[in-house]
Write an enzyme that holds these catalytic residues in place. Structure first.
Site, PDB file in Angstrom:
ATOM      1  CG  ASP A 175      -8.812  19.412 -11.254  1.00  0.00           C
ATOM      2  OD1 ASP A 175      -8.047  19.077 -12.182  1.00  0.00           O
ATOM      3  OD2 ASP A 175      -9.880  18.816 -10.998  1.00  0.00           O
ATOM      4  CE  LYS A 212     -11.294  12.885 -16.402  1.00  0.00           C
ATOM      5  NZ  LYS A 212     -12.450  12.024 -16.484  1.00  0.00           N
ATOM      6  NE  ARG A 259      -2.193   1.562   3.511  1.00  0.00           N
ATOM      7  CZ  ARG A 259      -2.136   0.967   4.706  1.00  0.00           C
ATOM      8  NH1 ARG A 259      -2.788  -0.168   4.913  1.00  0.00           N
ATOM      9  NH2 ARG A 259      -1.451   1.487   5.691  1.00  0.00           N
ATOM     10  CE1 TYR A 279     -15.688  15.558 -12.980  1.00  0.00           C
ATOM     11  CE2 TYR A 279     -14.755  15.013 -10.837  1.00  0.00           C
ATOM     12  CZ  TYR A 279     -15.376  14.628 -12.013  1.00  0.00           C
ATOM     13  OH  TYR A 279     -15.666  13.305 -12.205  1.00  0.00           O
TER      14      TYR A 279
END
Ligand SMILES: Cc1ncc(COP(=O)(O)O)c(C=O)c1O
Length: 391
Positions: free
Chosen positions: A182, A207, A57, A110
């Protein structure tokens, strides 16, 4: 990881960053490490935590490869990966906002970023004030003694307002407030957040970095002042991305500049063509000279991606459906940044609170993919013909 001998151009960094073939038997790419348990050879080693990797992790060589490439590209201090762009956003917000705090968020962010603020943060006692994305230095008037963070996204989701990031950062830093951005639209290539005053940069790597619509991934890059705080929250939340997704992002990175050049070129050409089309009322694309955000884009950005919007002349829902339902190349879907062209209707009136959207006709967000522009124009032209026939 990779040996940096001479200063490199960005394209060269994309090809070489985060690679160490000598460590992997000469193989060019860092392999996909799957794993939870990492063994320690001795008691002393485990007591002193004296090896690079301790638990799946907390990182693998694959994760480290992508992290080091992104640090180099964006010029940050550290990079952390999360399973999605949204979880990168929520992690950063949770890192800085505690009960009783206040945050400032651009009205054009967003939409799920907004939902996180309105639901999760509100429940935890954090208040959010949305601000006009074009506020610039005026953000100073909204900062209170409780304000901990200003969240920016430039250009804004769907409506593409450009933000004056340096002006916002100056005002925020004067009051000790952290600036988060962002930066998904511009990618690490076309806007350098840390050179413009941003403290924490976020990407939905889902993206353009992944670039092929086949993986979900978030990226958080911090400056030296914010690394410890964000890393602690990231660790405490237990976030780690899937190994294949990290590998796909590394692979996507290698061709990012070549893809983006084409996305940019096709996007701008489509936007120009659409601006002259009789069915189109207006085009929202900050890299076009008559766009209200053009001066900021030209000052701060070195390129544009392939995502922009248009507003159609008023028409009926049936006519719009006739246009969209039978498009052959433009798919309707909620993502972008892949090789394929997309189109999506949207209506900011449904959720924005401090800016007005006065468009009379329907709005569409377009993603210019890597298809030939002539085919894309022909697909849209046929769609406009169906729209006109059904009006
Ligand atoms: C600007 C922006 N930020 C963040 C996200 C969230 O990314 P993800 O879907 O990987 O959670 C998106 C997704 O569409 C986005 O458009």
């Amino acid at each position: 990881m990779s040996k940096t001998k001479r200063p490199r151009k960005q394209h060269t960094t994309l090809a070489h960053a985060g690679r160490d073939p000598a460590r992997f038997d000469g193989f060019v790419n860092t392999p996909v490490y799957r794993g939870s348990t990492v063994l320690y050879p001795t008691l002393e080693c485990i007591e002193k935590d004296a090896q690079d990797f301790s638990y799946g992790r907390l990182g693998t060589p694959t994760v480290e490869a992508l992290q080091s490439a992104l640090i180099e590209l964006e010029g940050g201090d550290a990079t952390l990966l999360t399973p999605s762009g949204l979880s990168a956003i929520s992690t950063v917000l949770l890192a800085f906002a505690s009960s009783g705090d206040h945050i400032l968020v651009a009205d054009s962010v967003y939409r799920p970023t907004r939902r996180f603020c309105d639901n999760v943060l509100k429940r935890l006692g954090v208040s959010t004030t949305y601000y006009d994305p074009c506020i610039g230095a005026g953000i100073a008037d909204l900062i209170t003694d409780k304000t901990k963070l200003v969240f920016t996204e430039s250009p804004g989701s769907q409506t593409f307002e450009m933000q004056d990031i340096p002006a916002i950062a100056d005002a925020a830093h004067a009051r000790g407030v952290v600036v988060v951005m962002d930066n998904t639209w511009a990618t690490p290539l076309y806007f350098k957040p840390f050179a413009h005053g941003v403290d924490v940069s976020i990407h939905a790597a889902t993206k353009y970095i992944v670039g092929h619509a086949d993986a979900m991934l978030g990226v958080i890059t911090t400056n030296a002042a914010t690394t410890a705080r964000v890393a602690k929250t990231h660790d405490e939340l237990g976030l780690c991305p899937g190994p294949e997704d990290v590998y796909l992002a590394l692979r996507g990175l290698r061709s990012l500049h070549v893809r983006l050049e084409r996305h940019q070129q096709t996007g701008l050409a489509l936007a120009d063509w659409l601006a002259a089309h009789p069915e189109v009322d207006r085009v929202l694309h900050p890299a076009r000279p008559n766009d209200p955000g053009y001066a900021l884009w030209q000052r701060d950005f070195t390129g544009a991606s392939g995502l922009f919007s248009i507003v159609l002349k008023p028409t009926s829902r049936d006519a719009l459906a006739a246009m969209l339902d039978d498009l052959e190349l433009f798919g309707m879907g909620y993502s972008w940044g892949g090789y394929e062209s997309l189109i999506l209707p949207f209506d900011p009136r449904r959720y924005r609170s401090v800016t007005t959207w006065d468009a009379k006709g329907p709005a569409l967000r377009l993603h210019a993919g890597l298809e030939h522009i002539d085919d894309l124009k022909a697909d849209l032209e046929a769609g406009f013909a169906r729209l006109a026939a059904n009006s």
